[in-house]
Design a protein around this motif. Structure first.
Motif, PDB file in Angstrom:
ATOM      1  N   LEU A   9      14.571  60.014 -27.311  1.00  0.00           N
ATOM      2  CA  LEU A   9      14.320  58.687 -27.873  1.00  0.00           C
ATOM      3  C   LEU A   9      14.476  58.702 -29.388  1.00  0.00           C
ATOM      4  O   LEU A   9      15.148  57.835 -29.956  1.00  0.00           O
ATOM      5  CB  LEU A   9      12.925  58.200 -27.496  1.00  0.00           C
ATOM      6  CG  LEU A   9      12.495  56.862 -28.107  1.00  0.00           C
ATOM      7  CD1 LEU A   9      13.422  55.752 -27.650  1.00  0.00           C
ATOM      8  CD2 LEU A   9      11.061  56.555 -27.742  1.00  0.00           C
TER       9      LEU A   9
ATOM     10  N   ARG B 107      14.166  51.303 -22.717  1.00  0.00           N
ATOM     11  CA  ARG B 107      12.732  51.080 -22.907  1.00  0.00           C
ATOM     12  C   ARG B 107      12.254  49.795 -22.254  1.00  0.00           C
ATOM     13  O   ARG B 107      11.076  49.628 -22.000  1.00  0.00           O
ATOM     14  CB  ARG B 107      12.403  51.059 -24.385  1.00  0.00           C
ATOM     15  CG  ARG B 107      12.632  52.437 -25.002  1.00  0.00           C
ATOM     16  CD  ARG B 107      12.042  52.533 -26.321  1.00  0.00           C
ATOM     17  NE  ARG B 107      10.592  52.512 -26.132  1.00  0.00           N
ATOM     18  CZ  ARG B 107       9.736  52.862 -27.041  1.00  0.00           C
ATOM     19  NH1 ARG B 107      10.166  53.267 -28.205  1.00  0.00           N
ATOM     20  NH2 ARG B 107       8.448  52.815 -26.822  1.00  0.00           N
TER      21      ARG B 107
ATOM     22  N   SER C 289      19.260  52.583 -26.011  1.00  0.00           N
ATOM     23  CA  SER C 289      17.865  53.015 -26.113  1.00  0.00           C
ATOM     24  C   SER C 289      16.899  51.835 -25.968  1.00  0.00           C
ATOM     25  O   SER C 289      15.838  51.972 -25.362  1.00  0.00           O
ATOM     26  CB  SER C 289      17.619  53.758 -27.428  1.00  0.00           C
ATOM     27  OG  SER C 289      17.824  52.921 -28.537  1.00  0.00           O
ATOM     28  N   HIS C 290      17.265  50.672 -26.492  1.00  0.00           N
ATOM     29  CA  HIS C 290      16.400  49.501 -26.315  1.00  0.00           C
ATOM     30  C   HIS C 290      16.364  49.058 -24.853  1.00  0.00           C
ATOM     31  O   HIS C 290      15.317  48.673 -24.344  1.00  0.00           O
ATOM     32  CB  HIS C 290      16.852  48.349 -27.214  1.00  0.00           C
ATOM     33  CG  HIS C 290      16.359  48.482 -28.607  1.00  0.00           C
ATOM     34  ND1 HIS C 290      17.027  49.229 -29.551  1.00  0.00           N
ATOM     35  CD2 HIS C 290      15.251  48.012 -29.218  1.00  0.00           C
ATOM     36  CE1 HIS C 290      16.358  49.178 -30.682  1.00  0.00           C
ATOM     37  NE2 HIS C 290      15.274  48.454 -30.498  1.00  0.00           N
TER      38      HIS C 290
ATOM     39  N   GLN D 120      17.697  56.762 -31.285  1.00  0.00           N
ATOM     40  CA  GLN D 120      17.489  55.707 -32.271  1.00  0.00           C
ATOM     41  C   GLN D 120      18.084  56.078 -33.622  1.00  0.00           C
ATOM     42  O   GLN D 120      18.715  55.244 -34.279  1.00  0.00           O
ATOM     43  CB  GLN D 120      16.006  55.400 -32.386  1.00  0.00           C
ATOM     44  CG  GLN D 120      15.460  54.730 -31.152  1.00  0.00           C
ATOM     45  CD  GLN D 120      13.954  54.578 -31.171  1.00  0.00           C
ATOM     46  OE1 GLN D 120      13.253  55.229 -31.921  1.00  0.00           O
ATOM     47  NE2 GLN D 120      13.453  53.702 -30.319  1.00  0.00           N
TER      48      GLN D 120
ATOM     49  N   TRP E  27      10.932  56.623 -20.255  1.00  0.00           N
ATOM     50  CA  TRP E  27      10.487  55.787 -21.367  1.00  0.00           C
ATOM     51  C   TRP E  27       9.918  54.457 -20.955  1.00  0.00           C
ATOM     52  O   TRP E  27       8.920  54.013 -21.450  1.00  0.00           O
ATOM     53  CB  TRP E  27      11.633  55.466 -22.309  1.00  0.00           C
ATOM     54  CG  TRP E  27      12.279  56.606 -22.971  1.00  0.00           C
ATOM     55  CD1 TRP E  27      11.782  57.862 -23.143  1.00  0.00           C
ATOM     56  CD2 TRP E  27      13.551  56.602 -23.569  1.00  0.00           C
ATOM     57  NE1 TRP E  27      12.689  58.624 -23.795  1.00  0.00           N
ATOM     58  CE2 TRP E  27      13.781  57.880 -24.072  1.00  0.00           C
ATOM     59  CE3 TRP E  27      14.522  55.638 -23.716  1.00  0.00           C
ATOM     60  CZ2 TRP E  27      14.949  58.216 -24.735  1.00  0.00           C
ATOM     61  CZ3 TRP E  27      15.676  55.969 -24.385  1.00  0.00           C
ATOM     62  CH2 TRP E  27      15.875  57.267 -24.884  1.00  0.00           C
ATOM     63  N   GLY E  28      10.625  53.758 -20.104  1.00  0.00           N
ATOM     64  CA  GLY E  28      10.303  52.357 -19.860  1.00  0.00           C
ATOM     65  C   GLY E  28       9.143  52.152 -18.917  1.00  0.00           C
ATOM     66  O   GLY E  28       8.902  52.941 -18.014  1.00  0.00           O
ATOM     67  N   ASP E  29       8.433  51.094 -19.144  1.00  0.00           N
ATOM     68  CA  ASP E  29       7.352  50.723 -18.242  1.00  0.00           C
ATOM     69  C   ASP E  29       7.604  49.358 -17.619  1.00  0.00           C
ATOM     70  O   ASP E  29       6.769  48.834 -16.903  1.00  0.00           O
ATOM     71  CB  ASP E  29       6.011  50.737 -18.959  1.00  0.00           C
ATOM     72  CG  ASP E  29       5.994  49.848 -20.190  1.00  0.00           C
ATOM     73  OD1 ASP E  29       7.019  49.204 -20.478  1.00  0.00           O
ATOM     74  OD2 ASP E  29       4.960  49.799 -20.855  1.00  0.00           O
TER      75      ASP E  29
END
Length: 116
Positions: free
Chosen positions: A91, A23, A19-20, A95, A30-32
């Motif tokens: 998400l 991101r 999950s980290h 987590q 999720w990720g940018d």
């Protein structure tokens, strides 16, 4: 604690690193792609070490390493699927389950250490 419970905890702990990492890279859900890959790498490697120690202590070196590889592959695939279908819920639950697995690994390692 049984080997199955420790193995399940080690498998779930892979969701911490997954999950980290999801991101930190540019993903649709999720990720940018913001800077944070170094932190994501550190968390992923720390997760691997924690999982490896717990899985190897419970099942032996060969089975422990196989469990870790399988967990990262299977749960990574399921996480990508969930990210595309339910991004916010995926998400949150990734987590939560990852922390649950990581906590199980720490408790199992402490328990095994106290047993001698």
């Amino acid at each position: 604690m049984t080997e199955e419970l420790i193995g399940a905890s080690a498998a779930l702990a892979s969701l911490i690193g997954l999950s980290h990492w999801a991101r930190a890279v540019p993903t649709r859900a999720w990720g940018d792609g913001t800077p944070g890959r170094t932190r994501a790498w550190a968390i992923a490697l720390g997760t691997l070490v924690l999982q490896g120690m717990a899985a190897v202590a419970a099942a032996g070196p060969t089975a422990g390493v196989a469990l870790i590889f399988a967990a990262w592959m299977a749960l990574g695939w399921l996480l990508v699927l969930a990210m595309n279908l339910w991004p916010e819920a995926a998400l949150r639950w990734a987590q939560r389950l990852g922390v649950l697995g990581g906590t199980g690994c720490v408790v199992a390692l402490g328990w095994l250490l106290l047993q001698g």
